[in-house]
Design a protein around this motif. Structure first.
Motif, PDB file in Angstrom:
ATOM      1  N   PRO A  75      -0.273  -6.367   4.843  1.00 56.60           N
ATOM      2  CA  PRO A  75       0.681  -7.106   4.017  1.00 56.60           C
ATOM      3  C   PRO A  75       0.809  -6.671   2.572  1.00 56.60           C
ATOM      4  O   PRO A  75       1.620  -7.246   1.840  1.00 56.60           O
ATOM      5  CB  PRO A  75       0.121  -8.536   4.082  1.00 56.60           C
ATOM      6  CG  PRO A  75      -1.359  -8.342   4.184  1.00 56.60           C
ATOM      7  CD  PRO A  75      -1.539  -7.116   5.034  1.00 56.60           C
ATOM      8  N   SER A  76       0.033  -5.707   2.112  1.00 58.69           N
ATOM      9  CA  SER A  76      -0.006  -5.393   0.682  1.00 58.69           C
ATOM     10  C   SER A  76       0.325  -3.923   0.423  1.00 58.69           C
ATOM     11  O   SER A  76       0.196  -3.081   1.304  1.00 58.69           O
ATOM     12  CB  SER A  76      -1.394  -5.712   0.102  1.00 58.69           C
ATOM     13  OG  SER A  76      -1.727  -7.073   0.323  1.00 58.69           O
ATOM     14  N   THR A  77       0.706  -3.632  -0.810  1.00 55.34           N
ATOM     15  CA  THR A  77       1.036  -2.261  -1.186  1.00 55.34           C
ATOM     16  C   THR A  77      -0.174  -1.483  -1.685  1.00 55.34           C
ATOM     17  O   THR A  77      -0.062  -0.294  -1.954  1.00 55.34           O
ATOM     18  CB  THR A  77       2.112  -2.245  -2.285  1.00 55.34           C
ATOM     19  OG1 THR A  77       1.631  -2.996  -3.415  1.00 55.34           O
ATOM     20  CG2 THR A  77       3.410  -2.849  -1.779  1.00 55.34           C
ATOM     21  N   GLU A  78      -1.328  -2.147  -1.810  1.00 54.23           N
ATOM     22  CA  GLU A  78      -2.544  -1.459  -2.238  1.00 54.23           C
ATOM     23  C   GLU A  78      -3.717  -1.893  -1.374  1.00 54.23           C
ATOM     24  O   GLU A  78      -3.805  -3.033  -0.940  1.00 54.23           O
ATOM     25  CB  GLU A  78      -2.868  -1.751  -3.708  1.00 54.23           C
ATOM     26  CG  GLU A  78      -1.909  -1.107  -4.692  1.00 54.23           C
ATOM     27  CD  GLU A  78      -2.408  -1.172  -6.129  1.00 54.23           C
ATOM     28  OE1 GLU A  78      -3.592  -1.492  -6.344  1.00 54.23           O
ATOM     29  OE2 GLU A  78      -1.615  -0.902  -7.039  1.00 54.23           O
ATOM     30  N   LEU A  79      -4.632  -0.969  -1.140  1.00 49.92           N
ATOM     31  CA  LEU A  79      -5.920  -1.239  -0.515  1.00 49.92           C
ATOM     32  C   LEU A  79      -6.944  -0.386  -1.247  1.00 49.92           C
ATOM     33  O   LEU A  79      -6.775   0.829  -1.367  1.00 49.92           O
ATOM     34  CB  LEU A  79      -5.905  -0.892   0.972  1.00 49.92           C
ATOM     35  CG  LEU A  79      -7.250  -1.021   1.694  1.00 49.92           C
ATOM     36  CD1 LEU A  79      -7.754  -2.455   1.677  1.00 49.92           C
ATOM     37  CD2 LEU A  79      -7.153  -0.498   3.134  1.00 49.92           C
ATOM     38  N   ASP A  80      -7.995  -1.017  -1.751  1.00 52.73           N
ATOM     39  CA  ASP A  80      -9.029  -0.305  -2.506  1.00 52.73           C
ATOM     40  C   ASP A  80     -10.335  -0.300  -1.730  1.00 52.73           C
ATOM     41  O   ASP A  80     -10.683  -1.262  -1.037  1.00 52.73           O
ATOM     42  CB  ASP A  80      -9.254  -0.974  -3.865  1.00 52.73           C
ATOM     43  CG  ASP A  80      -8.050  -0.824  -4.787  1.00 52.73           C
ATOM     44  OD1 ASP A  80      -7.320   0.175  -4.649  1.00 52.73           O
ATOM     45  OD2 ASP A  80      -7.831  -1.711  -5.634  1.00 52.73           O
ATOM     46  N   ILE A  81     -11.067   0.795  -1.873  1.00 56.26           N
ATOM     47  CA  ILE A  81     -12.403   0.949  -1.298  1.00 56.26           C
ATOM     48  C   ILE A  81     -13.349   1.263  -2.449  1.00 56.26           C
ATOM     49  O   ILE A  81     -13.059   2.147  -3.259  1.00 56.26           O
ATOM     50  CB  ILE A  81     -12.453   2.097  -0.277  1.00 56.26           C
ATOM     51  CG1 ILE A  81     -11.283   2.019   0.702  1.00 56.26           C
ATOM     52  CG2 ILE A  81     -13.771   2.106   0.471  1.00 56.26           C
ATOM     53  CD1 ILE A  81     -11.059   3.316   1.468  1.00 56.26           C
ATOM     54  N   VAL A  82     -14.463   0.547  -2.536  1.00 54.97           N
ATOM     55  CA  VAL A  82     -15.395   0.789  -3.639  1.00 54.97           C
ATOM     56  C   VAL A  82     -16.816   0.688  -3.103  1.00 54.97           C
ATOM     57  O   VAL A  82     -17.085  -0.044  -2.148  1.00 54.97           O
ATOM     58  CB  VAL A  82     -15.160  -0.212  -4.791  1.00 54.97           C
ATOM     59  CG1 VAL A  82     -15.475  -1.642  -4.381  1.00 54.97           C
ATOM     60  CG2 VAL A  82     -15.936   0.190  -6.041  1.00 54.97           C
TER      61      VAL A  82
END
Length: 407
Positions: free
Chosen positions: A213-220
């Motif tokens: 559903p989102s325009t960003e996905l972050d991995i940290v």
């Protein structure tokens, strides 16, 4: 009508400390009470009953002092080894469900939160030499006098997460989503592998469960002792598995662990964030379903034989309790430390595959797509999951659920 509102003060359960002050309701000083283990529940009295459909504005100040050692619940809230992990750091609204205000306190294992979807606007001021990673997207970025100011907006989302550290970033675009992977510079190969896996997992899950559903996905990556942890729009992996040239003492390559963990946590963007459930009372509904979905990631990417080989990990987990038929549908507190991993993460996905084979893969996949759509931004239960599965197979699944799920 509501006479009161409850908040969870999770830092007081996570070896940190939160203090709340200046609580107002619609601008007037409010009656408050703090209770629960380690002062972890905040009650705010409302001056007049709040009718269904009506709104009120609750304002408060809080200060959170963050632990500087890895503590309980996998060190999700800690400043350690130069990385700040800010999970559940603010007063979080309780869920009002069939039981009323759900103020159940988190166990030392499992996920600590049960939350509704909400919208967040978070303004962060930090030194300009750290990289900020947060749920949602960053807007209105400015730098001056050695500091940076970033406003994050997120939602709908079950929570808001923020991490800060000295990270490099690698990114790629998958469909409409930009995936960014952050890690210390000496762990860049791990960051790149996590990015590759997340991209393939996003394609797999979007195809079978509905669009991300989102325009960003972050991995940290953080020093958490857990392999991975999920947050809305952010997945966390432990530092040690990013050394992809190394292996565990048992000889398992960390590159293999990084792949399975990253794919699993991407799956939680559906089962936890998009489709909510009570993670304290019914942890199988997200953890077992996501574990099964991870098996299907391997099938989608490498073929059925590779998926079957990966699936044996779940039988191995279950074998830690000698394959005892302990129900998968119990609350977190009903399992001891060994049982929780063996049953929810081991026997749980074995059950979901049994369900797939009972229904047939085509009917099961249709059910999962429809289930994901029906509970999008809502909250599901075991009863709702079973009812929709029975609708799709036009069959009675009572004996299957009795054998695997119920007490």
């Amino acid at each position: 009508p509501l006479d009161e509102v409850y908040f969870h003060l999770y830092p007081n359960l996570l070896d940190s400390r939160i203090e709340v002050s200046d609580v107002t309701v619609d601008g007037a000083a409010a009656e408050t009470e703090i209770s629960g283990a380690n002062r972890s529940i905040l009650r705010v009295g409302l001056p007049e009953p709040l009718a269904p459909g009506a709104t009120t504005a609750i304002s408060l100040d809080f200060r959170t002092d963050v632990a500087t050692e890895i503590g309980r619940n996998y060190g999700v809230l800690a400043a350690y080894e130069g990385i700040l992990a800010l999970a559940h750091f603010f007063p979080q609204l309780s869920v009002y469900d069939a039981t009323g205000w759900n103020t159940a306190e988190a166990d030392i294992q499992g996920d600590p939160t049960y939350s509704d979807a909400a919208y967040y606007m978070v303004r962060v001021t930090a030194p300009d030499n750290v990289t900020l990673v947060g749920s949602g997207i960053g807007i209105d970025t400015a730098e001056a006098d050695g500091t940076q100011s970033v406003t994050f907006v997120a939602g709908p989302a079950r929570d808001f997460y923020l991490a800060a550290g000295d990270f490099i970033a690698v990114r790629e675009r998958v469909g409409e989503t930009t995936i960014t992977s952050y890690a210390p510079s000496d762990l860049e190969p791990g960051a790149r592998q996590a990015l590759d896996v997340a991209g393939e997992a996003l394609l797999s899950f979007s195809e079978r469960l509905g669009p991300y559903p989102s325009t960003e996905l972050d991995i940290v990556t953080t020093p958490t002792p857990a392999l991975g942890i999920e947050y809305p729009g952010v997945i966390v992996g432990t530092l040690r598995m990013y050394d992809v040239e190394a292996s565990t003492q048992a000889g398992v390559p960390y590159s293999a662990i990084l792949e399975s963990t990253t794919a699993h946590e991407v799956g939680h963007q559906w089962f936890y964030n998009l489709i909510g459930n009570d993670q304290l009372d019914e942890p199988w509904l997200d953890e077992a379903v996501v574990s099964y979905a991870t098996y299907r990631y391997y099938v989608d990417r490498y073929g059925q034989a590779a998926g079957d080989q990966y699936f044996e990990n779940f039988n191995g987990r279950w074998a830690r309790v000698e394959a005892e038929p302990i129900p998968i549908g119990l609350p977190v507190t009903a399992y001891d430390e060994t049982e929780y991993g063996a049953i929810v993460y081991g026997r749980g996905p074995v059950f979901v595959r049994e369900l797939e084979e009972t229904m047939g893969r085509e009917a099961f996949d249709t059910f999962m797509r429809d289930y994901s759509a029906a509970f999008r931004w809502g909250t599901s239960t075991t009863a709702a999951f079973r009812a929709m599965a029975e609708e799709h197979c036009d069959c009675d699944l009572g004996s299957l659920f009795e054998a695997w799920v119920y007490r």
